[in-house]
Design a protein around this motif. Structure first.
Motif, PDB file in Angstrom:
ATOM      1  N   LEU A  66      -0.786  -4.785   7.822  1.00 40.54           N
ATOM      2  CA  LEU A  66      -2.241  -4.999   7.847  1.00 40.54           C
ATOM      3  C   LEU A  66      -2.814  -5.054   6.438  1.00 40.54           C
ATOM      4  O   LEU A  66      -3.724  -5.835   6.152  1.00 40.54           O
ATOM      5  CB  LEU A  66      -2.913  -3.896   8.662  1.00 40.54           C
ATOM      6  N   ASN A  67      -2.285  -4.225   5.527  1.00 40.22           N
ATOM      7  CA  ASN A  67      -2.750  -4.253   4.141  1.00 40.22           C
ATOM      8  C   ASN A  67      -2.464  -5.599   3.479  1.00 40.22           C
ATOM      9  O   ASN A  67      -3.300  -6.139   2.741  1.00 40.22           O
ATOM     10  CB  ASN A  67      -2.079  -3.130   3.343  1.00 40.22           C
ATOM     11  N   ARG A 127       1.689   4.095  -8.031  1.00 38.23           N
ATOM     12  CA  ARG A 127       2.866   3.326  -7.643  1.00 38.23           C
ATOM     13  C   ARG A 127       4.031   3.702  -8.538  1.00 38.23           C
ATOM     14  O   ARG A 127       3.877   3.798  -9.758  1.00 38.23           O
ATOM     15  CB  ARG A 127       2.619   1.815  -7.738  1.00 38.23           C
ATOM     16  N   LEU A 128       5.172   3.892  -7.941  1.00 37.09           N
ATOM     17  CA  LEU A 128       6.384   4.214  -8.686  1.00 37.09           C
ATOM     18  C   LEU A 128       7.263   2.967  -8.702  1.00 37.09           C
ATOM     19  O   LEU A 128       7.874   2.609  -7.692  1.00 37.09           O
ATOM     20  CB  LEU A 128       7.114   5.387  -8.019  1.00 37.09           C
ATOM     21  N   VAL A 141       4.247   9.919   1.935  1.00 37.43           N
ATOM     22  CA  VAL A 141       3.988   8.501   1.700  1.00 37.43           C
ATOM     23  C   VAL A 141       2.577   8.150   2.166  1.00 37.43           C
ATOM     24  O   VAL A 141       2.098   8.650   3.195  1.00 37.43           O
ATOM     25  CB  VAL A 141       5.026   7.634   2.446  1.00 37.43           C
ATOM     26  N   ALA A 142       1.897   7.315   1.418  1.00 41.36           N
ATOM     27  CA  ALA A 142       0.533   6.908   1.761  1.00 41.36           C
ATOM     28  C   ALA A 142       0.503   6.283   3.153  1.00 41.36           C
ATOM     29  O   ALA A 142       1.296   5.407   3.475  1.00 41.36           O
ATOM     30  CB  ALA A 142       0.001   5.906   0.731  1.00 41.36           C
ATOM     31  N   GLY A 181       0.771  -1.241   0.000  1.00 39.19           N
ATOM     32  CA  GLY A 181       0.000   0.000   0.000  1.00 39.19           C
ATOM     33  C   GLY A 181       0.797   1.282   0.000  1.00 39.19           C
ATOM     34  O   GLY A 181       0.262   2.329   0.377  1.00 39.19           O
ATOM     35  N   ILE A 182       2.079   1.264  -0.411  1.00 39.30           N
ATOM     36  CA  ILE A 182       2.838   2.513  -0.528  1.00 39.30           C
ATOM     37  C   ILE A 182       3.303   2.684  -1.966  1.00 39.30           C
ATOM     38  O   ILE A 182       3.167   1.778  -2.796  1.00 39.30           O
ATOM     39  CB  ILE A 182       4.034   2.555   0.437  1.00 39.30           C
ATOM     40  N   GLU A 183       3.868   3.857  -2.247  1.00 37.98           N
ATOM     41  CA  GLU A 183       4.119   4.236  -3.628  1.00 37.98           C
ATOM     42  C   GLU A 183       5.406   3.646  -4.207  1.00 37.98           C
ATOM     43  O   GLU A 183       5.410   3.132  -5.327  1.00 37.98           O
ATOM     44  CB  GLU A 183       4.177   5.767  -3.753  1.00 37.98           C
ATOM     45  N   VAL A 184       6.501   3.735  -3.479  1.00 42.33           N
ATOM     46  CA  VAL A 184       7.810   3.397  -4.040  1.00 42.33           C
ATOM     47  C   VAL A 184       8.081   1.906  -3.900  1.00 42.33           C
ATOM     48  O   VAL A 184       8.138   1.374  -2.778  1.00 42.33           O
ATOM     49  CB  VAL A 184       8.926   4.210  -3.358  1.00 42.33           C
ATOM     50  N   ILE A 185       8.234   1.212  -5.024  1.00 45.28           N
ATOM     51  CA  ILE A 185       8.579  -0.207  -5.058  1.00 45.28           C
ATOM     52  C   ILE A 185       9.821  -0.349  -5.925  1.00 45.28           C
ATOM     53  O   ILE A 185       9.802  -0.018  -7.113  1.00 45.28           O
ATOM     54  CB  ILE A 185       7.423  -1.061  -5.624  1.00 45.28           C
TER      55      ILE A 185
END
Length: 546
Positions: A324-325, A343-344, A439-440, A275-279
């Motif tokens: 949790l996500n 998502r980046l 960040v989300a 559930g966050i942007e940077v991968i």
């Protein structure tokens, strides 16, 4: 920190048909445009047709934007891997198979329960055996086994802190997110794996080795290798998914980010579910837990956030929300996972290094967005006053890691730089006034602090003896909300203006004796009912002859 220091340069190849010039937005099919109304007929009016029943509106699901910074070839490999992946359904996950007692290191955990115990990292009769805490939640329903690991490096505190919050009563009490009765499957939580390093505030084990380069370990190897062997064979084997929580090494700090190998379908799924942007799409180093798990068909991701020997509240909060996500995405716990706006996905990075030695003055922090030519740091040396060297951003990009140690020499890395060739505006749209990326989930209220809510005590007594006593007095009265105007008031009882004296068995007897019997037969007492909104005419009682 899980990865090697040097990054892979980004690809400069042009886009093909898979990527548009605009930021890619993938949407489900929307509503069709409404049809134009038919033109009125010039002939005699026709009988009006009944309009068909309207169908319920379909909700349009907007997919998460994908801001690719991957090479074209890499994207094709990932797409092919995901196309070949089929939804996994194991027999032991089926409800018809029933839930069974989970056994770990000869410890039995019954369905719908949670158990905490210690497990030694070494089997010894003399010296330290290094017992580590382990908690297992065996759900009331069958499902996958998910392992949450933290503290592989003893000085990285983000993971241990996140695990302690996950195991708090605010998360595991009845009705909470990790209530064992609501869990489907098994959750293993290993909050501090490197217990000697944790106690000594050291990254490595006492023999100087990095535990995250020794997996799967050897039973007769070095001290660290033996520990890796015990962890892998006794605590990790049997897992379907692993979430490994980390921080940056000493001297620097990471922004919240996920690292995984996107061409591994199982890892791809949980990395996006975090559930966050940077991968960061990166092949794991040899000997790391992530690499060995992936080779054994276990979906695994590494979370990085914060720095060594410190706690970053935002990094801890993002870690808890991310775990949790993942659990919600895998249907281990109820609820819907949260998703970022985009998502980046990146497969390359650059390290900004000091060209001279001296004292480092950083102008930016982790998650700062900079543009080409911006000064990100300055190096000065007290021995040569008046001279300074600027470190300049080579391109537009995002700093996913920055140095916190002010002492540098020539070649020291001072920033982990993620170039943004095509999506700078998209990233800037989620920055604060200081150009720091938000960040989300980092600004949400921490869920584990619900148990620390301040409580204000108000002293007093309930008027009439209970909460609803005065209201009950009115609808147990004569039906119009007015009490008996001639009733006696006890001088020892003080009632506020507008309140009625509560009915007690004594007052009821007094009222019965005061009333003149006008009816031949009394109706049996009925349960109190709410007032009717319809007015009914009241009958005038007939007078009897004196």
């Amino acid at each position: 920190m899980d990865e090697e220091e040097s990054g892979v340069p980004t690809s400069d190849s042009p886009d093909d048909e898979a990527v548009s010039k605009e930021p890619k937005i993938e949407l489900d099919e929307g509503k069709s445009p409404p049809s134009s109304p038919s033109s009125p007929s010039s002939s005699s009016p026709k009988p009006r047709k009944k309009s068909p029943k309207r169908k319920p509106k379909k909700t349009v699901k907007h997919k998460v934007r994908l801001a690719h910074e991957l090479s074209i070839e890499r994207r094709r490999v990932i797409r092919a891997a995901m196309a070949d992946h089929k939804a996994e359904h194991k027999v032991e996950w089926d409800r018809s198979a029933g839930v069974k007692t989970h056994t770990l290191m000869r410890k039995r955990i019954k369905p719908g329960t949670m158990r905490s115990f210690n497990i030694p990292l070494l089997d010894t009769n003399l010296g330290e055996s290094w017992d580590i805490p382990v908690t297992v939640i065996n759900g009331a329903r069958p499902g996958p086994t998910v392992t949450i690991s933290a503290g592989i490096h003893g000085d990285e505190l983000t993971g241990p802190s996140a695990c302690s919050h996950l195991l708090s009563s605010a998360m595991t009490d009845p009705g909470r997110s990790l209530d064992p009765l609501q869990v489907a499957g098994v959750i293993r939580i290993l909050p501090i794996i490197n217990i000697p390093g944790y106690r000594n505030m050291e990254r490595a084990f006492p023999d100087g080795r990095d535990l995250n380069r020794e997996f799967p370990g050897r039973a007769k190897g070095s001290t660290t290798s033996r520990v890796a062997y015990r962890i892998w064979n006794d605590l990790i084997v049997g897992s379907d998914y692993i979430v490994d929580l980390h921080s940056a090494a000493k001297g620097r700090s990471n922004m919240p980010q996920v690292r995984t190998y996107l061409s591994d379908a199982h890892s791809n799924i949980i990395a996006k579910a975090f559930g966050i942007e940077v991968i960061l799409d990166s092949k794991p180093p040899r000997g790391s837990l992530r690499r060995v798990a992936m080779e054994h068909g276990i979906g695994v991701l590494t979370y990085e956030g914060g720095g060594a020997d410190s706690l970053d509240p935002e990094a801890v909060q993002v870690a808890v929300n991310g775990v949790l996500n993942v659990l919600r995405t895998l249907h281990v716990i109820p609820g819907n996972p949260t998703r970022p706006k985009f998502r980046l996905l990146a497969s390359g990075s650059t390290w900004l290094r000091a060209s001279e030695g001296g004292l480092l003055d950083m102008y930016v922090e982790p998650s700062s967005v900079v543009q080409k030519g911006d000064v990100v740091a300055k190096i000065t040396d007290p021995g040569t006053p008046g001279l300074a060297v600027d470190i300049v951003a080579p391109n537009d990009g995002l700093l996913i890691c920055t140095a916190t140690n002010p002492f540098v020499t020539a070649g020291t890395p001072v920033g982990h730089f993620l170039p943004l060739e095509k999506h700078l505006d998209l990233v800037l749209g989620q920055c604060d006034e200081e150009s720091r990326f938000i960040v989300a989930g980092s600004e949400d209220e921490p869920v584990w602090r619900e148990e620390d809510i301040a409580e204000i005590s108000l002293k007093g007594e309930w008027s009439g003896g209970s909460v609803d006593a005065e209201w009950r007095t009115e609808w147990l009265g004569n039906g119009n909300g007015d009490g008996d105007d001639n009733k006696d008031i006890d001088t020892n009882e003080i009632l506020l203006v507008g309140q009625k004296k509560p009915i007690t068995p004594e007052t009821q007897e007094t009222q019965k004796t005061k009333k003149t019997p006008t009816k031949t037969a009394a109706k049996p007492a009925a349960k109190p009912a709410a007032k009717s909104t319809t007015k009914t005419p009241t009958k005038t009682p007939t007078k009897t002859a004196a």
